[in-house]
Write a protein that holds these residues in place. Structure first.
Motif, PDB file in Angstrom:
ATOM      1  N   GLU A 175      17.367  -8.744  -0.592  1.00  0.00           N
ATOM      2  CA  GLU A 175      17.008  -8.559  -2.180  1.00  0.00           C
ATOM      3  C   GLU A 175      18.003  -7.658  -2.879  1.00  0.00           C
ATOM      4  O   GLU A 175      18.004  -7.588  -4.112  1.00  0.00           O
ATOM      5  N   TYR A 176      18.647  -6.662  -2.092  1.00  0.00           N
ATOM      6  CA  TYR A 176      19.309  -5.707  -2.787  1.00  0.00           C
ATOM      7  C   TYR A 176      20.901  -6.073  -3.016  1.00  0.00           C
ATOM      8  O   TYR A 176      21.578  -6.991  -2.099  1.00  0.00           O
ATOM      9  N   LYS A 177      21.377  -5.811  -4.275  1.00  0.00           N
ATOM     10  CA  LYS A 177      22.853  -6.349  -4.546  1.00  0.00           C
ATOM     11  C   LYS A 177      23.764  -5.213  -4.124  1.00  0.00           C
ATOM     12  O   LYS A 177      24.836  -5.759  -3.815  1.00  0.00           O
ATOM     13  N   SER A 178      23.617  -4.060  -3.988  1.00  0.00           N
ATOM     14  CA  SER A 178      24.339  -2.929  -3.685  1.00  0.00           C
ATOM     15  C   SER A 178      23.800  -1.830  -3.117  1.00  0.00           C
ATOM     16  O   SER A 178      22.169  -1.797  -3.139  1.00  0.00           O
ATOM     17  N   THR A 179      24.409  -0.824  -2.670  1.00  0.00           N
ATOM     18  CA  THR A 179      23.989   0.540  -2.048  1.00  0.00           C
ATOM     19  C   THR A 179      23.041   1.154  -3.309  1.00  0.00           C
ATOM     20  O   THR A 179      22.131   1.689  -3.200  1.00  0.00           O
ATOM     21  N   LEU A 180      23.504   1.027  -4.548  1.00  0.00           N
ATOM     22  CA  LEU A 180      23.097   1.801  -5.518  1.00  0.00           C
ATOM     23  C   LEU A 180      21.861   1.157  -5.928  1.00  0.00           C
ATOM     24  O   LEU A 180      20.778   1.694  -6.228  1.00  0.00           O
ATOM     25  N   ASP A 181      21.953  -0.325  -5.935  1.00  0.00           N
ATOM     26  CA  ASP A 181      20.761  -1.061  -6.281  1.00  0.00           C
ATOM     27  C   ASP A 181      19.528  -0.828  -5.199  1.00  0.00           C
ATOM     28  O   ASP A 181      18.362  -0.570  -5.578  1.00  0.00           O
ATOM     29  N   CYS A 182      19.875  -0.532  -4.035  1.00  0.00           N
ATOM     30  CA  CYS A 182      18.894  -0.399  -3.028  1.00  0.00           C
ATOM     31  C   CYS A 182      18.440   1.106  -3.092  1.00  0.00           C
ATOM     32  O   CYS A 182      17.298   1.567  -2.944  1.00  0.00           O
ATOM     33  N   PHE A 183      19.155   1.989  -3.570  1.00  0.00           N
ATOM     34  CA  PHE A 183      18.907   3.371  -3.673  1.00  0.00           C
ATOM     35  C   PHE A 183      17.908   3.467  -4.847  1.00  0.00           C
ATOM     36  O   PHE A 183      16.948   4.260  -4.916  1.00  0.00           O
ATOM     37  N   ARG A 184      18.248   2.804  -6.045  1.00  0.00           N
ATOM     38  CA  ARG A 184      17.471   3.037  -7.225  1.00  0.00           C
ATOM     39  C   ARG A 184      15.981   2.250  -7.013  1.00  0.00           C
ATOM     40  O   ARG A 184      14.869   3.094  -7.277  1.00  0.00           O
ATOM     41  N   LYS A 185      15.979   1.052  -6.224  1.00  0.00           N
ATOM     42  CA  LYS A 185      14.551   0.391  -5.996  1.00  0.00           C
ATOM     43  C   LYS A 185      13.855   1.298  -4.975  1.00  0.00           C
ATOM     44  O   LYS A 185      12.455   1.453  -5.136  1.00  0.00           O
ATOM     45  N   THR A 186      14.452   1.866  -4.093  1.00  0.00           N
ATOM     46  CA  THR A 186      13.758   2.625  -3.091  1.00  0.00           C
ATOM     47  C   THR A 186      13.118   4.076  -3.582  1.00  0.00           C
ATOM     48  O   THR A 186      12.062   4.300  -3.345  1.00  0.00           O
ATOM     49  N   LEU A 187      13.931   4.595  -4.640  1.00  0.00           N
ATOM     50  CA  LEU A 187      13.514   5.772  -5.358  1.00  0.00           C
ATOM     51  C   LEU A 187      12.344   5.402  -6.358  1.00  0.00           C
ATOM     52  O   LEU A 187      11.627   6.178  -6.212  1.00  0.00           O
ATOM     53  N   ALA A 188      12.379   4.273  -6.887  1.00  0.00           N
ATOM     54  CA  ALA A 188      11.512   3.758  -7.937  1.00  0.00           C
ATOM     55  C   ALA A 188      10.032   3.517  -7.106  1.00  0.00           C
ATOM     56  O   ALA A 188       8.919   3.740  -7.597  1.00  0.00           O
ATOM     57  N   GLU A 189      10.262   3.076  -5.908  1.00  0.00           N
ATOM     58  CA  GLU A 189       8.965   2.575  -5.129  1.00  0.00           C
ATOM     59  C   GLU A 189       8.244   3.627  -4.595  1.00  0.00           C
ATOM     60  O   GLU A 189       6.970   3.968  -4.665  1.00  0.00           O
ATOM     61  N   ASN A 190       9.082   4.530  -3.861  1.00  0.00           N
ATOM     62  CA  ASN A 190       8.593   5.728  -3.084  1.00  0.00           C
ATOM     63  C   ASN A 190       8.870   6.962  -3.428  1.00  0.00           C
ATOM     64  O   ASN A 190       8.257   8.108  -2.893  1.00  0.00           O
ATOM     65  N   GLY A 191       9.602   7.314  -4.644  1.00  0.00           N
ATOM     66  CA  GLY A 191      10.112   8.707  -4.872  1.00  0.00           C
ATOM     67  C   GLY A 191      11.060   9.307  -4.108  1.00  0.00           C
ATOM     68  O   GLY A 191      11.508   8.679  -2.823  1.00  0.00           O
ATOM     69  N   ILE A 192      11.517  10.445  -4.204  1.00  0.00           N
ATOM     70  CA  ILE A 192      12.477  11.130  -3.446  1.00  0.00           C
ATOM     71  C   ILE A 192      11.813  11.347  -1.856  1.00  0.00           C
ATOM     72  O   ILE A 192      12.843  11.372  -0.946  1.00  0.00           O
ATOM     73  N   ARG A 193      10.704  11.452  -1.664  1.00  0.00           N
ATOM     74  CA  ARG A 193      10.067  11.569  -0.372  1.00  0.00           C
ATOM     75  C   ARG A 193      10.272  10.415   0.466  1.00  0.00           C
ATOM     76  O   ARG A 193      10.411  10.362   1.600  1.00  0.00           O
ATOM     77  N   GLY A 194      10.333   9.214  -0.330  1.00  0.00           N
ATOM     78  CA  GLY A 194      10.534   7.917   0.400  1.00  0.00           C
ATOM     79  C   GLY A 194      11.915   7.831   0.979  1.00  0.00           C
ATOM     80  O   GLY A 194      12.009   6.915   1.836  1.00  0.00           O
ATOM     81  N   MET A 195      13.018   8.717   0.302  1.00  0.00           N
ATOM     82  CA  MET A 195      14.192   8.540   1.022  1.00  0.00           C
ATOM     83  C   MET A 195      14.170   9.293   2.364  1.00  0.00           C
ATOM     84  O   MET A 195      15.258   9.185   3.239  1.00  0.00           O
ATOM     85  N   TYR A 196      13.334  10.063   2.789  1.00  0.00           N
ATOM     86  CA  TYR A 196      13.188  10.592   4.181  1.00  0.00           C
ATOM     87  C   TYR A 196      12.091   9.766   5.038  1.00  0.00           C
ATOM     88  O   TYR A 196      11.835  10.599   6.001  1.00  0.00           O
TER      89      TYR A 196
END
Length: 313
Positions: free
Chosen positions: A62-83
């Motif tokens: 579903e992700y088009k690029s690294t930036l797209d993956c970052f944006r969607k992950t951040l939108a879904e889970n917030g900054i804590r989701g990155m960890y």
């Protein structure tokens, strides 16, 4: 007069020297083990967010690029989701990297023993590469289940697919319930397929780049932090440049439902049939982005902790 001369001649006997060498051999292994563990903790802290993006890109289309993956992950889970999923590799990083650097030290000793070299002799490039590849063998025993838990946690909330785990212990329990204790070791062969050539590139690049930047062999003389950071970062990138295709296969195998694949070969065949060879390099962007800072932090932690221990004993 003659008695004093006799004592002076008798002083530098070989027995104390032999004991010192044996002590150095033992302390070398202990220091490699401890410094590797500390370096692993530094690596996880510096590189986990980009590792999460890498795994999500490898296991989803579903992700088009690294930036797209970052944006969607951040939108879904917030900054804590990155960890998300960081607890498992952080807890596992200490023994994994401790064993990795201990294995590298052991590989060097095997190379020296095979060629009847002293502990102070510099290793050839081939011997360094052998020691690097050897380090992956003992490491895989605990790396495989840790990677299984980490990958399951990282993809659990993506698209709402699969079970959502509360943490690494819950994930391990869920994996065992679904497929038995052996399910924790799913992907062990794929992990070896990734880590043996990856470790050859990893330690080989680090030692050669560090030597070129300092004009000194590993462990001899003072080494600037800039040289360590540069060599460590580039070594991490060299590792992933080699290891990313088998890592994609490993991630697919470890995050697939129980019984979907019989092994890494079936993952490869299906991926080539449905997605093409380009899928093997999915996640390369975040892997390389993560590799430099994470491994720069790792080797800096290793070298500084070694220096600290060398000053103590």
């Amino acid at each position: 007069m003659s008695t004093a001369e006799a004592k002076a001649k008798a002083a530098p006997v070989s027995v104390p020297e032999t004991k010192t060498q044996e002590t150095q051999k033992g302390s070398s292994a202990v220091k490699s083990f401890l410094s590797g563990g500390f370096g692993g903790m530094c690596l996880v802290a510096a590189g986990h967010p980009l590792d999460l993006l890498k795994v999500r890109m490898q296991t989803s289309t579903e992700y088009k690029s690294t930036l797209d993956c970052f944006r969607k992950t951040l939108a879904e889970n917030g900054i804590r989701g990155m960890y998300r999923g960081m607890a498992a590799p952080l807890v596992g990083a200490t023994p994994v990297f401790a064993i990795c650097f201990w294995g590298y030290d052991l590989g060097q000793k095997i190379a020296r023993s095979t060629y009847n070299m002293s502990p102070t002799d510099s290793l050839s490039t081939g011997q360094i590469l052998f020691a690097g590849g050897f380090s992956a063998i003992p490491t895989t025993a605990i790396m495989a289940p840790m990677e299984r838990i980490k990958c399951s946690l990282q993809v659990a909330s993506a698209n709402g697919a699969g079970p959502v785990y509360k943490g690494p212990v819950d994930a391990a329990a869920g994996i065992v319930r679904a497929g038995g204790i052996t399910s924790l070791f799913k992907g062990t062969c794929a992990t070896l397929l990734r880590d043996v050539p990856g470790s050859v590139a990893y330690f080989g690049a680090y030692e050669l780049i560090k030597k070129a930047l300092t004009n000194q062999s590993a462990g001899q003389g003072s080494i600037s932090p800039l040289a360590i950071v540069t060599a460590g970062g580039l070594a991490g990138m060299a590792n992933w440049a080699v290891a990313i295709p088998p890592d994609v296969l490993k991630s697919r195998l470890q995050t697939a439902p129980e019984g979907k694949y019989s092994g890494v070969r079936q993952v490869f065949v299906e991926m080539m049939r449905t997605e093409g060879a380009g899928a093997l390099f999915r996640g390369m962007g975040p892997a390389l982005l993560r590799a430099f800072p994470a491994n720069a932090a790792c080797f800096l932690g290793v070298e500084l902790s070694l220096q600290f221990m060398n000053n103590l004993w």
